[in-house]
Design a protein around this motif. Structure first.
Motif, PDB file in Angstrom:
ATOM      1  N   GLN A 411      61.462  58.417  70.904  1.00 61.75           N
ATOM      2  CA  GLN A 411      60.522  59.377  71.474  1.00 61.75           C
ATOM      3  C   GLN A 411      59.055  59.007  71.271  1.00 61.75           C
ATOM      4  O   GLN A 411      58.281  58.992  72.229  1.00 61.75           O
ATOM      5  CB  GLN A 411      60.817  60.782  70.947  1.00 61.75           C
ATOM      6  CG  GLN A 411      62.179  61.312  71.356  1.00 61.75           C
ATOM      7  CD  GLN A 411      62.388  61.220  72.863  1.00 61.75           C
ATOM      8  OE1 GLN A 411      61.652  61.823  73.642  1.00 61.75           O
ATOM      9  NE2 GLN A 411      63.383  60.450  73.278  1.00 61.75           N
ATOM     10  N   LYS A 414      58.093  56.036  73.430  1.00 64.70           N
ATOM     11  CA  LYS A 414      58.051  56.300  74.869  1.00 64.70           C
ATOM     12  C   LYS A 414      56.994  57.332  75.246  1.00 64.70           C
ATOM     13  O   LYS A 414      56.407  57.254  76.328  1.00 64.70           O
ATOM     14  CB  LYS A 414      59.428  56.781  75.339  1.00 64.70           C
ATOM     15  CG  LYS A 414      60.514  55.716  75.264  1.00 64.70           C
ATOM     16  CD  LYS A 414      61.857  56.261  75.736  1.00 64.70           C
ATOM     17  CE  LYS A 414      62.921  55.174  75.730  1.00 64.70           C
ATOM     18  NZ  LYS A 414      64.244  55.683  76.182  1.00 64.70           N
ATOM     19  N   ARG A 415      56.753  58.326  74.381  1.00 68.25           N
ATOM     20  CA  ARG A 415      55.874  59.442  74.732  1.00 68.25           C
ATOM     21  C   ARG A 415      54.553  59.435  73.979  1.00 68.25           C
ATOM     22  O   ARG A 415      53.661  60.222  74.285  1.00 68.25           O
ATOM     23  CB  ARG A 415      56.593  60.759  74.451  1.00 68.25           C
ATOM     24  CG  ARG A 415      57.859  60.966  75.281  1.00 68.25           C
ATOM     25  CD  ARG A 415      58.645  62.160  74.766  1.00 68.25           C
ATOM     26  NE  ARG A 415      57.774  63.329  74.619  1.00 68.25           N
ATOM     27  CZ  ARG A 415      57.970  64.279  73.710  1.00 68.25           C
ATOM     28  NH1 ARG A 415      58.974  64.205  72.866  1.00 68.25           N
ATOM     29  NH2 ARG A 415      57.158  65.305  73.653  1.00 68.25           N
ATOM     30  N   ALA A 419      54.884  63.104  70.271  1.00 65.12           N
ATOM     31  CA  ALA A 419      56.296  63.345  69.962  1.00 65.12           C
ATOM     32  C   ALA A 419      56.499  63.676  68.491  1.00 65.12           C
ATOM     33  O   ALA A 419      57.513  64.278  68.130  1.00 65.12           O
ATOM     34  CB  ALA A 419      57.131  62.116  70.334  1.00 65.12           C
TER      35      ALA A 419
END
Length: 520
Positions: A411, A414-415, A419
């Protein structure tokens, strides 16, 4: 380091504890708001060594991408090469006979083996460079909370007790859990009675050295990566031990055991009892034969697992071990530091912007309480019943690691850092995964207890080896989980049915500190 020449009595934020959690929170705040007056109160003149040397992928992200420590970590610490597990029974005569679970190649996502004393000093140094005021050595005493107003802290510093005030107090006092204990929020996790004994050692053999590779050539060639800088776990009935290398040659070695299953030996020095315990396992005999614990660096802690009933309010927040601790298996402690430090900084920054922090505080408490409880139920409850059995642990490890990589560690990569404001299992999409993880954990524990009743526990702890290519954040990494699912279903059909309707039964204690099961 002493306080700066300009010592005030009123601050925006007072942080009790200058180690990683407290210093990281100061950095996050001062990067966004350099004008904030932040006081760090640290009781030690210099940090001593402490457990918590292994990071995993979320804390690796936090240290590297959020705090910006990548170059420092590469220079001053060791890159971690995943986790390895070593099993034994009476057919395991030497290191090469022990069943092994681990990676075949090098790890693909960064994590580190760190000397916590050195790391804590560096992070605190960076916090003071950004403008945090440091009182050291200083002891934070009574904290008086005033929701929405000024909090006050009594601090013993330079032979005087001073009362300082701040809009926010951050408790980063570690296992002392200063605020939770003062307020009556501290709760032991009586469902998970574990004890740890640990020390730093010299003279531990090199996993990848010439001596062992000559002695066990087929064993050495089976792994194409590096075994030595992994977190190596020696596993037994109701206990596990870690071997974590540190920069400079020392090795952190410790045991964690379930008090319901292991009776720790009495009498003699704690270091000798630790060595005697580990020497019952073939891996311990091989690696620690000529090793010696450092005098004065041997520790014991009982009842490791606890939490605070409250983690934040309008004017205070608890970070890291000051708020909760679960279990050192899988090294989740620094992940908790990462989530709680980030979320605490966001609470304070929101209040400083003039936002209504009431709903934010409520969400913070709800999310972290849910995360703690779900992690315990999904991963740790009764895990010590089966973690020493190769067959059962290989299923759990592939599931546990797969869900961690694909659902948790991926997470922030990717974010982004936002996150970190969502600790594991705190959001609705994670609920089905929580239920599945809790289910297989319960089933494996029940199968382990059934195996013990049939004297079949640990029957494949010798002569087996599971070396996996390594997990990434791509969907392809779900393949080992599919294999684990198939293996689990086979176990259920061939033997699990015995425990489908059987009454629950706790295993009898192992006495005294028995290391390996009998092969069947």
């Amino acid at each position: 380091m002493n306080a700066s020449s300009q010592v005030g009595t009123s601050y925006d934020v007072i942080i009790a504890g200058g180690a990683l959690g407290g210093a990281a929170t100061a950095i996050l705040l001062l990067r966004e708001r350099p004008d904030l007056k932040v006081l760090v109160v640290e009781k030690s003149a210099t940090f001593g060594r402490r457990v918590g040397e292994a990071t995993v992928e979320v804390s690796g992200y936090f240290l590297c991408r959020v705090l910006g420590l990548t170059q420092y970590l590469n220079e001053a610490h060791l890159v971690k090469q995943g986790m390895r597990f070593w099993f034994a029974n009476t057919r395991s005569q030497n290191l090469a006979d022990c069943s092994e679970i681990g990676g075949k190649y090098l790890s693909r996502v960064p994590a580190f083996q760190v000397d916590r004393a050195a790391l804590d000093e560096e992070v605190l140094r960076r916090a003071t460079e950004l403008g945090a005021e440091l009182w050291r050595p200083a002891v934070a005493g009574r904290i008086q909370l005033n929701p929405g107003g000024q909090q006050t802290v009594d601090v013993r510093f330079q032979d005087h007790t001073r009362t300082v005030s701040g809009r926010w107090v951050v408790d980063a006092s570690g296992v002392a859990a200063l605020l939770a204990r003062q307020q009556g929020w501290w709760r032991p996790n009586e469902e998970h009675p574990t004890t740890a004994v640990w020390a730093r050692w010299t003279g531990v053999k090199d996993w990848d050295g010439w001596e062992l590779s000559r002695k066990y050539p087929a064993w050495a060639m089976a792994c194409h990566g590096v075994r030595a800088t992994a977190t190596n776990h020696i596993i037994g009935a109701g206990w596990w031990a870690w071997l974590i290398p540190l920069k400079g040659g020392d090795v952190s070695v410790g045991v964690v055991f379930d008090q319901r299953q292991v009776q720790w030996a009495e009498g003699g020095s704690l270091g000798q009892r630790l060595k005697d315990f580990l020497m019952e396992h073939p891996v311990g005999r091989e690696l620690l034969a000529d090793a010696q614990w450092r005098e004065g660096d041997v520790f014991w802690r009982k009842n490791l697992s606890y939490r605070s009933a409250c983690l934040a309010g309008d004017g205070f927040s608890l970070v890291g071990d000051a708020g909760a601790f679960l279990d050192p298996f899988y090294s989740p402690g620094m992940d908790w530091v990462s989530y709680s430090s980030w979320s605490t900084a966001q609470l304070i920054l929101a209040q400083q912007r003039g936002d209504d922090v009431g709903p934010l505080v409520a969400r913070h408490n709800r999310n972290f309480a849910r995360s703690y409880r779900c992690w315990f139920e999904a991963v740790y409850r009764n895990k010590y019943d089966y973690l020493g059995d190769y067959d059962l642990m290989r299923v759990a490890f592939q599931f546990d690691l797969g869900f961690y990589y694909l659902g948790v560690a991926s997470q922030p990569f990717k974010r982004g850092a936002r996150a970190l404001g969502e600790p594991p299992f705190s959001t609705s999409p994670s609920v089905p995964f929580f239920h599945f993880m809790r289910f297989y954990n319960r089933r494996l524990a029940r199968m382990a207890r059934a195996r013990r009743r049939r004297l079949a526990w640990g029957r494949h702890n010798a002569g087996e080896r599971l070396l996996i290519p390594g997990f990434t954040f791509s969907g392809a990494s779900s393949w080992p989980m599919i294999k684990a699912l198939a293996r689990w279903l086979i176990l259920e059909l061939t033997e699990g049915w015995r425990s489908w309707f059987a009454a629950e039964e706790r295993p009898a204690p192992v006495a005294p500190a028995m290391a390996v099961p009998t092969a069947q």
